[in-house]
Structures are given as C-alpha cells and as structure tokens.
Design a protein around this motif. Structure first.
Motif, PDB file in Angstrom:
ATOM      1  N   GLY A 250      16.912 -30.826  15.497  1.00 10.88           N
ATOM      2  CA  GLY A 250      16.511 -30.384  14.157  1.00 10.88           C
ATOM      3  C   GLY A 250      15.000 -30.470  14.120  1.00 10.88           C
ATOM      4  O   GLY A 250      14.363 -30.669  15.151  1.00 10.88           O
ATOM      5  N   GLY A 251      14.457 -30.348  12.978  1.00  9.47           N
ATOM      6  CA  GLY A 251      14.957 -30.389  11.651  1.00  9.47           C
ATOM      7  C   GLY A 251      14.870 -31.773  11.022  1.00  9.47           C
ATOM      8  O   GLY A 251      14.422 -32.764  11.560  1.00  9.47           O
ATOM      9  N   CYS A 252      15.278 -31.684   9.763  1.00 15.04           N
ATOM     10  CA  CYS A 252      15.189 -32.866   8.904  1.00 15.04           C
ATOM     11  C   CYS A 252      16.053 -34.022   9.377  1.00 15.04           C
ATOM     12  O   CYS A 252      15.772 -35.178   9.049  1.00 15.04           O
ATOM     13  N   ILE A 253      17.116 -33.741  10.162  1.00 14.19           N
ATOM     14  CA  ILE A 253      17.925 -34.871  10.605  1.00 14.19           C
ATOM     15  C   ILE A 253      17.174 -35.745  11.609  1.00 14.19           C
ATOM     16  O   ILE A 253      17.560 -36.895  11.836  1.00 14.19           O
ATOM     17  N   VAL A 254      16.102 -35.217  12.205  1.00 17.22           N
ATOM     18  CA  VAL A 254      15.263 -36.052  13.068  1.00 17.22           C
ATOM     19  C   VAL A 254      14.658 -37.189  12.255  1.00 17.22           C
ATOM     20  O   VAL A 254      14.584 -38.334  12.709  1.00 17.22           O
ATOM     21  N   GLU A 255      14.242 -36.866  11.032  1.00 22.30           N
ATOM     22  CA  GLU A 255      13.578 -37.846  10.168  1.00 22.30           C
ATOM     23  C   GLU A 255      14.570 -38.805   9.525  1.00 22.30           C
ATOM     24  O   GLU A 255      14.319 -40.013   9.448  1.00 22.30           O
ATOM     25  N   GLY A 256      15.702 -38.265   9.034  1.00 25.91           N
ATOM     26  CA  GLY A 256      16.658 -39.076   8.288  1.00 25.91           C
ATOM     27  C   GLY A 256      16.186 -39.310   6.867  1.00 25.91           C
ATOM     28  O   GLY A 256      15.005 -39.168   6.538  1.00 25.91           O
ATOM     29  N   THR A 257      17.111 -39.679   5.998  1.00 25.87           N
ATOM     30  CA  THR A 257      16.733 -39.999   4.623  1.00 25.87           C
ATOM     31  C   THR A 257      15.868 -41.255   4.583  1.00 25.87           C
ATOM     32  O   THR A 257      14.990 -41.406   3.744  1.00 25.87           O
ATOM     33  N   ASP A 258      16.152 -42.187   5.481  1.00 19.32           N
ATOM     34  CA  ASP A 258      15.293 -43.344   5.725  1.00 19.32           C
ATOM     35  C   ASP A 258      15.310 -43.590   7.227  1.00 19.32           C
ATOM     36  O   ASP A 258      16.000 -42.890   7.981  1.00 19.32           O
ATOM     37  N   LEU A 259      14.567 -44.559   7.693  1.00 17.07           N
ATOM     38  CA  LEU A 259      14.454 -44.754   9.137  1.00 17.07           C
ATOM     39  C   LEU A 259      15.779 -45.196   9.767  1.00 17.07           C
ATOM     40  O   LEU A 259      16.039 -44.884  10.931  1.00 17.07           O
ATOM     41  N   ALA A 260      16.613 -45.909   9.012  1.00 17.42           N
ATOM     42  CA  ALA A 260      17.919 -46.298   9.552  1.00 17.42           C
ATOM     43  C   ALA A 260      18.798 -45.079   9.798  1.00 17.42           C
ATOM     44  O   ALA A 260      19.689 -45.108  10.648  1.00 17.42           O
ATOM     45  N   ASN A 261      18.544 -44.011   9.057  1.00 18.76           N
ATOM     46  CA  ASN A 261      19.340 -42.786   9.139  1.00 18.76           C
ATOM     47  C   ASN A 261      18.723 -41.761  10.096  1.00 18.76           C
ATOM     48  O   ASN A 261      19.227 -40.658  10.228  1.00 18.76           O
ATOM     49  N   ARG A 262      17.651 -42.140  10.775  1.00 20.30           N
ATOM     50  CA  ARG A 262      16.982 -41.185  11.666  1.00 20.30           C
ATOM     51  C   ARG A 262      17.830 -40.907  12.907  1.00 20.30           C
ATOM     52  O   ARG A 262      18.740 -41.674  13.247  1.00 20.30           O
ATOM     53  N   TYR A 263      17.512 -39.831  13.585  1.00 20.58           N
ATOM     54  CA  TYR A 263      18.184 -39.489  14.835  1.00 20.58           C
ATOM     55  C   TYR A 263      17.599 -40.339  15.963  1.00 20.58           C
ATOM     56  O   TYR A 263      16.392 -40.381  16.154  1.00 20.58           O
ATOM     57  N   GLN A 264      18.457 -41.024  16.718  1.00 24.40           N
ATOM     58  CA  GLN A 264      18.035 -41.843  17.851  1.00 24.40           C
ATOM     59  C   GLN A 264      18.770 -41.360  19.098  1.00 24.40           C
ATOM     60  O   GLN A 264      19.971 -41.575  19.239  1.00 24.40           O
ATOM     61  N   TRP A 265      18.046 -40.720  19.996  1.00 27.58           N
ATOM     62  CA  TRP A 265      18.682 -40.008  21.098  1.00 27.58           C
ATOM     63  C   TRP A 265      19.494 -40.921  22.010  1.00 27.58           C
ATOM     64  O   TRP A 265      20.515 -40.500  22.565  1.00 27.58           O
ATOM     65  N   GLU A 310      20.139 -25.512  29.864  1.00 27.85           N
ATOM     66  CA  GLU A 310      20.220 -25.116  31.272  1.00 27.85           C
ATOM     67  C   GLU A 310      21.253 -24.010  31.466  1.00 27.85           C
ATOM     68  O   GLU A 310      21.015 -23.045  32.206  1.00 27.85           O
ATOM     69  N   ASP A 311      22.396 -24.124  30.799  1.00 32.30           N
ATOM     70  CA  ASP A 311      23.463 -23.130  30.939  1.00 32.30           C
ATOM     71  C   ASP A 311      22.991 -21.719  30.605  1.00 32.30           C
ATOM     72  O   ASP A 311      23.383 -20.754  31.265  1.00 32.30           O
ATOM     73  N   ILE A 312      22.191 -21.585  29.567  1.00 33.23           N
ATOM     74  CA  ILE A 312      21.814 -20.240  29.108  1.00 33.23           C
ATOM     75  C   ILE A 312      20.396 -19.865  29.506  1.00 33.23           C
ATOM     76  O   ILE A 312      19.849 -18.875  29.012  1.00 33.23           O
ATOM     77  N   GLY A 313      19.819 -20.642  30.412  1.00 33.21           N
ATOM     78  CA  GLY A 313      18.524 -20.284  30.975  1.00 33.21           C
ATOM     79  C   GLY A 313      17.354 -20.507  30.051  1.00 33.21           C
ATOM     80  O   GLY A 313      16.330 -19.815  30.150  1.00 33.21           O
ATOM     81  N   SER A 314      17.459 -21.490  29.162  1.00 28.10           N
ATOM     82  CA  SER A 314      16.411 -21.771  28.191  1.00 28.10           C
ATOM     83  C   SER A 314      15.692 -23.073  28.524  1.00 28.10           C
ATOM     84  O   SER A 314      16.271 -23.972  29.138  1.00 28.10           O
ATOM     85  N   ASP A 315      14.438 -23.184  28.093  1.00 23.86           N
ATOM     86  CA  ASP A 315      13.737 -24.461  28.162  1.00 23.86           C
ATOM     87  C   ASP A 315      14.248 -25.370  27.046  1.00 23.86           C
ATOM     88  O   ASP A 315      14.571 -24.899  25.949  1.00 23.86           O
ATOM     89  N   ALA A 316      14.309 -26.648  27.331  1.00 25.25           N
ATOM     90  CA  ALA A 316      14.685 -27.628  26.306  1.00 25.25           C
ATOM     91  C   ALA A 316      13.441 -28.055  25.535  1.00 25.25           C
ATOM     92  O   ALA A 316      12.399 -28.333  26.124  1.00 25.25           O
ATOM     93  N   LEU A 317      13.556 -28.097  24.199  1.00 20.12           N
ATOM     94  CA  LEU A 317      12.467 -28.581  23.351  1.00 20.12           C
ATOM     95  C   LEU A 317      13.020 -29.630  22.391  1.00 20.12           C
ATOM     96  O   LEU A 317      13.407 -29.329  21.264  1.00 20.12           O
ATOM     97  N   PRO A 318      13.100 -30.889  22.828  1.00 16.69           N
ATOM     98  CA  PRO A 318      13.560 -31.952  21.931  1.00 16.69           C
ATOM     99  C   PRO A 318      12.466 -32.370  20.955  1.00 16.69           C
ATOM    100  O   PRO A 318      11.282 -32.366  21.285  1.00 16.69           O
ATOM    101  N   ILE A 319      12.879 -32.730  19.749  1.00 18.33           N
ATOM    102  CA  ILE A 319      11.980 -33.242  18.711  1.00 18.33           C
ATOM    103  C   ILE A 319      12.383 -34.684  18.417  1.00 18.33           C
ATOM    104  O   ILE A 319      13.557 -34.973  18.195  1.00 18.33           O
ATOM    105  N   LEU A 320      11.396 -35.596  18.409  1.00 16.42           N
ATOM    106  CA  LEU A 320      11.675 -37.009  18.196  1.00 16.42           C
ATOM    107  C   LEU A 320      11.020 -37.522  16.918  1.00 16.42           C
ATOM    108  O   LEU A 320       9.981 -37.015  16.487  1.00 16.42           O
ATOM    109  N   ASN A 321      11.632 -38.538  16.350  1.00 15.85           N
ATOM    110  CA  ASN A 321      11.083 -39.191  15.169  1.00 15.85           C
ATOM    111  C   ASN A 321       9.772 -39.893  15.531  1.00 15.85           C
ATOM    112  O   ASN A 321       9.654 -40.520  16.586  1.00 15.85           O
TER     113      ASN A 321
END
Length: 667
Positions: A250-265, A310-321
């Motif tokens: 994402g997107g906003c789910i990277v941030e989370g409503t608060d830090l406890a709700n953030r995305y942690q890979w 990788e399957d569809i021949g695309s570069d990966a672009l991860p977004i981190l908190n």
C-alpha cells in the motif's frame, strides 16, 4: 468543466448544441487537418523499462476476499469477534459444547482455536465466506485444518451449499491422529454446480473432543496451481498489462491507524499459521462504508508479493513504515531515539530480498523456497507522510540504508497532493537533499488532469526523479462505486499520461491507484479492476493503463504541431516514442473533444518506414460509458490497420478517443 478546453465563445456555441456534457454534435469545427511532425531519429529522453507499473493495496477486499484465494473468512478465529463469519446450527443447545479458547501465552501469533467437546447430537458449523463463496461447477476445492484430538470419535462431513442451501459438494473426513499435538489434515471436494454466493459447512458427528484451527478452503485453479495461492484470473489481468513494477503493500495500510496497527513485513512471512493477523485499517476508516469483517490474514505476505512480481516480470517496490502512523488518524510517531527497529526492518528487508543464503535473512528467503535473490532495486520510506517530522525520520533511514546499500533507490513522499504548502515544503527539501525519487500523488477531477498534462515540461532535468505513485481521475463525489470509472475519467488520465511519457527522463515511474475492488465490499472508488466472487473486468482506466504499459518504447521522440508540444490544442494531447527492441515508432494521441479530428502525420527522419501499421483505438461517444461484468469491453481496444504513403499518414480521430499508432521501421 469537461474534457474539451475551448475558448468562451466556442463554449457558448457548444452549450447550444450540447448532446453529452459540454460536447456538441456539429463536427465542422475540426475538419481542417492539423500537421503533427514526429522527429523519428533524435531521442530526447530514455524510457525506463519499468516506467508503467501497478499499485497494490489491501483495500476494497483486494487481498483477503480478493486476489488471495482463501475462501474461508476468519479461518483462525482471530477477528475481534472470534466467531465472526461463522454460525452454529444445532437441534438442541448444550452449554460448553463449542468454545473459543485463547492460548496467548503459548502462541501469541495465533492464540485462538475452536474447541468442540463430546456431542450427543449432530451440529453444523457454517462459514459465510467473503460476501459468499464463489463456487464453479466441476472444480475441486481443497480443504485443510490444524487439529488435535484428545478424545477420538469425531467424524466431519464437509459440505458446500448453494445460496438456497442445496448441497453442491460433499465428502467425509475422519481425523486420523489422537493426542495433544497439533496436526494437519486435508481433503478435497468437487462442486456439482456454480454459485457465486455459496457457503461452507462442517457437520460434526459421533462423540469425542477435537480442537480446530486454520480451517481453510482453496480452489484448485490458483495462479500457477500453487497450493493456498492467488486467484488466477486476477493475476492474469496484471500479467496482461506487463507492468514494470508492483508497488506493495500500500498505501495507507503501511502507516496503520496507529503504530500498533502498522504493516510489519516480518509478521507476513513463514508458515501461514504463524503469521499474526491484523485488523485492516480500512475496517474502520469510512462510516458510510463500514467493514467490520475486514482483516489481514497475511496469507499474501512479502514473500508472495516478491514472488508475484517475479512471476509477471515486474520489479518489486515495497513500501515500509517510517515510524509514523497515518496523520489523518492519530499522527502517532516513534521517537527519533527509538527509530532503530524501524530502520533495521528496512535493512533486513533488503537482505531478505537480495542477501546471500549465508546471511540471516537470505537464509530465511531460501528456506521459504527461493534461494535465488529477488534483485530488489528500490524501496519506499513512508507513504504519503508529510511535515518536518517526516523529513527528520527520512534522513535517518536514508543515511543508514545508503551506508550499507548505496545502490538501492529510495522513494520519498511529497505528501498528500501535488501543490500547496505541504507539497512545497517537502519538494524543496527533498530536492535540496538530492532524493532519488519524489513520490507525487494526485486524485483530482478530469479538468485538473487536462490542465496539468504539461506539468513536467518545466521541471529541472538533472535533479531528483519523480515517481507518480498514486493517481486517478475522481468524478463527482455523488457518483459512487464502479460508476466512477467512466470513460471521461480514463480519457483525461490518458491525456495527462502523454505528458508523463514526454517527460520520461523526469517521471521515471507511474502507477494508477487503487488496483482492485470487490463490488460487494469496496471502501474506495474509483479502482482499476472490479471483481466479484467469480468474475473480473477491467475498467476503461485499465485499458488506458494497459495500452501505455504494453507500448512504452525505449526512447522519447518529439511530436509537435506548429513547433509546440501537443498539450490541449483543440482538445488534443500527444506523445511519441520509438522502440529499439521492436524497431517501431509508437504515437499516442488523445482526442478529448466531441468532434472528429483530422491529423496529417509527417515523419521526419532518415529511417525508412514500412507501408503498413496499425492503431489500437479506445473510443466511445458517451463520456459516462462504463465497463461491467455484462459488458466488460464496452470501452475496449479495437485494432485498425493503416497504410502509409512514404512518410506521411492521414489520421481521422474519432471524438472522445485514445489512439496508439504503431508504425514499423524497415530494418
């Protein structure tokens, strides 16, 4: 205002003859041919191979209930209401017969399980799925569960039932193992009918005690037939676009409503039963679109995202908190002296993606089945964050990452919009710091897109690059759901995208957002691709994006009218590229006016031209036209063969059309 941007006198005439929006039926206005000159020999900018990509966020039930093919909702009883999605049917109530047990001290990632104790009567446990369960006639469905059976004697009848309760698939499963150790057991059933709103049930028979967890059901026809994999038709829509990159999660789910709700890979890799479920922040975001049953199971986690790219021949672009929660929700931040774990997550992710199998995280990747590195090239720090607090945290991340991995390009946020004080603060500071990429987002009306097709013509040429990481034309807010993805919006996006392509040396990547939406479970619109439990269709926006992505070329060349870039003159927008790989000239022209336009194309260059080419045309006379499940290509590309006379081509562009012209060079 609508798409054709003409002077006031003409607008008055148009109003008098209007048939659609501000269009008009008298087409004599544009009968004089315009000459567009294309200089085919001189490259004015390189087009990056990954310029046109896609943005994935778990919004609108895009992952759970969408591309992640799991059919059971709340399979591990971890929703805030442990039996949400489940119902129990029995003839006679027996207290304590079914309990949800919490073992948090033993298993924090997956604490709850269902305990079923000695039955005297049959009873039924039913799961409603994600707005129902899509079932296809003749398809196999694979059931699995984690269980332990302290007291044997339970038999389980597995059923798929149609919406009218008719049984359309059935088998019997007898748990094999006894004792207090958790086991896994599987079974399969085949559907005898198709139903988009089916449900799954287990009838418990006999006497005994059994504990259940991770109750799961997947269709056999997943992408690449991977067990517990992705929904193949949705992945195929992406693969057909040939996107240069996938931005995730994402997107906003990277941030989370608060830090406890953030995305942690790190919580999203490893055994499925060990991935810690999280409430999806879109669960509570919009009061008018409540989604109390929206959670992230992370069955689609970071390993699967890398694998998909990788399957569809695309570069990966991860977004981190970046140590900041959503500033529209809580604005919570991690203190600067407590930012180390966030930074370490970024460093560890790069090692997970690229590290040798002898490194800690490279070894973890290999253990998951991918010893070869994923070749990560770029990483986003924060999503749509802003203010001096973002710049402070970004500087810490940048210093640490560049010190260890100087080759990784970093994506930096420019805030929530493309102008104003918030944007100017970040854009100025990031350019002063020589940021690799500045991520610009815009959700604006159609006329803004038209007026900004020349936005990047005057940008600095040798400084930080631009990533247009989220954009979409937003129609009137009174229009809701899939009705927002009309032809007017897609055509305006096409017009702006000619400006992005013309400035490919500055705008090196771009992605429309959001990507997927479930028709029965959306929170945000418009969206590029709409799905239900069985079907999928691309909007007019999808076909515009696909035409750019599959016709990106390698080199930008000049296309002008009266020695000027074509940015809205008589409602026309154009860009041109050559493709050194296929030895072709590719011209893109959007006609946003409600009139036929006649164009004389003059190809200026030493390269010889073949006499035959073709046009992929998107057009519709109704700017409000939509695609749908019943008419998935009401606005869809049509191929038209063309003939050239020497280095000239006469084009007749239909009203409200987007045209991709491909002309082969002689080798």
């Amino acid at each position: 205002m609508k798409l054709n941007l003409l002077n006031k006198r003409v607008l008055c005439l148009m109003l008098a003859y209007s048939t659609i929006g501000l269009g008009f039926s008298n087409q004599s206005f544009a009968q004089v041919a315009k000459t567009f000159i294309v200089k085919t020999d001189k490259s004015i900018a390189k087009v990056e191979s990954n310029m046109w990509g896609v943005f994935f966020e778990d919004i609108n039930f895009g992952a759970d209930g969408g591309i992640y093919a799991e059919l059971i909702k709340n399979r591990s009883f971890e929703f805030i209401k442990p039996l949400m999605g489940w119902s129990i049917h029995r003839n006679r109530q027996k207290e304590g017969e079914v309990l949800v047990v919490n073992r948090k001290e033993v298993n924090e990632a997956n604490p709850r399980y269902l305990q079923v104790q000695r039955q005297t009567d049959d009873f039924e446990l039913i799961n409603e799925g994600f707005k129902g369960i899509g079932v296809k006639k003749g398809l196999r469905y694979d059931f699995s569960m984690m269980y332990r059976q302290p007291i044997p004697g339970v038999k389980m009848v597995l059923l798929l039932k149609a919406a009218n309760n008719k049984v359309i698939a059935q088998t019997t499963l007898t748990p094999l193992q006894t004792g207090n150790n958790w086991q896994k057991q599987s079974a399969s059933i085949t559907a005898t009918e198709t139903d988009p709103k089916a449900k799954f049930s287990i009838i418990f028979q006999g006497k005994g005690n059994i504990d259940l967890d991770m109750i799961s059901l997947f269709p056999e026809d997943t992408w690449k037939n991977r067990p517990q994999g992705l929904r193949a038709d949705m992945v195929q829509m992406l693969a057909d676009m040939k996107p240069g990159f996938i931005r995730f999660p994402g997107g906003c789910i990277v941030e989370g409503t608060d830090l406890a709700n953030r995305y942690q890979w790190k919580n999203t890799i490893g055994p499925i039963e060990s991935r810690k479920m999280l409430m999806n922040r879109w669960n509570v975001e919009f009061a008018h679109r409540p989604a109390p049953d929206y959670y992230q199971s992370f069955g689609l986690g970071f390993f699967e995202y890398f694998q998909l790219a990788e399957d569809i021949g695309s570069d990966a672009l991860p977004i981190l908190n970046c140590g900041m929660a959503c500033q529209f929700n809580t604005g919570e931040v991690a203190a600067l002296d407590e930012l180390d774990p966030y930074v370490q997550d970024a460093l560890d992710l790069i090692e997970f993606a690229n590290g040798d199998i002898n490194t800690k995280w490279g070894k973890k990747r290999a253990e998951l089945g991918h010893p070869k590195p994923f070749n990560l090239k770029m990483l986003g720090i924060g999503n749509e964050n802003w203010g001096p607090q973002y710049l402070e945290r970004l500087a810490i991340f940048t210093k640490a990452i560049k010190a260890k991995y100087p080759e990784i390009k970093l994506i930096n946020s420019s805030g929530t919009g493309p102008e104003g004080d918030r944007f100017e603060l970040l854009n100025t500071a990031l350019r002063t710091a020589n940021a690799d990429f500045i991520d610009e987002h815009y959700y604006k009306p159609a006329d803004w897109f038209l007026k900004n097709a020349g936005r990047y013509d005057s940008y600095p040429r040798n400084e930080s690059k631009v990533f247009v990481g989220e954009y979409a034309v937003h129609a009137d807010s009174k229009i809701i759901g899939s009705n927002r993805n009309n032809w007017e919006s897609a055509l305006a996006a096409a017009a702006l995208m000619t400006g992005l392509e013309r400035n490919a040396d500055i705008v090196q990547m771009a992605s429309y957002a959001p990507l997927f939406a479930h028709v029965d479970a959306w929170q945000w619109a418009p969206d590029m691709i709409w799905v239900d439990n069985l079907k999928v269709y691309g909007t007019p926006d999808y076909y515009v994006q696909k035409l750019f992505s599959t016709n990106k070329g390698t080199d930008v060349v000049s296309i002008t009218n009266d020695a000027k870039n074509i940015i809205g003159q008589d409602g026309l927008y154009a860009s041109a590229v050559t493709d050194k790989t296929t030895n072709e000239l590719i011209i893109k022209i959007a006609n946003t006016a409600n009139q036929t336009q006649t164009i004389d194309l003059a190809l200026d260059g030493k390269k010889k031209i073949k006499s035959k080419g073709f046009i992929d045309e998107l057009e519709n006379s109704n700017l409000n036209q939509l695609n749908s499940f019943d008419a998935p290509q009401a606005v869809g590309p049509k191929r038209i063969d063309i003939s050239l006379k020497g280095k000239k081509l006469n084009l007749v562009l239909k009203p409200y059309s987007f045209n991709v012209i491909r002309i082969p060079f002689n080798s």
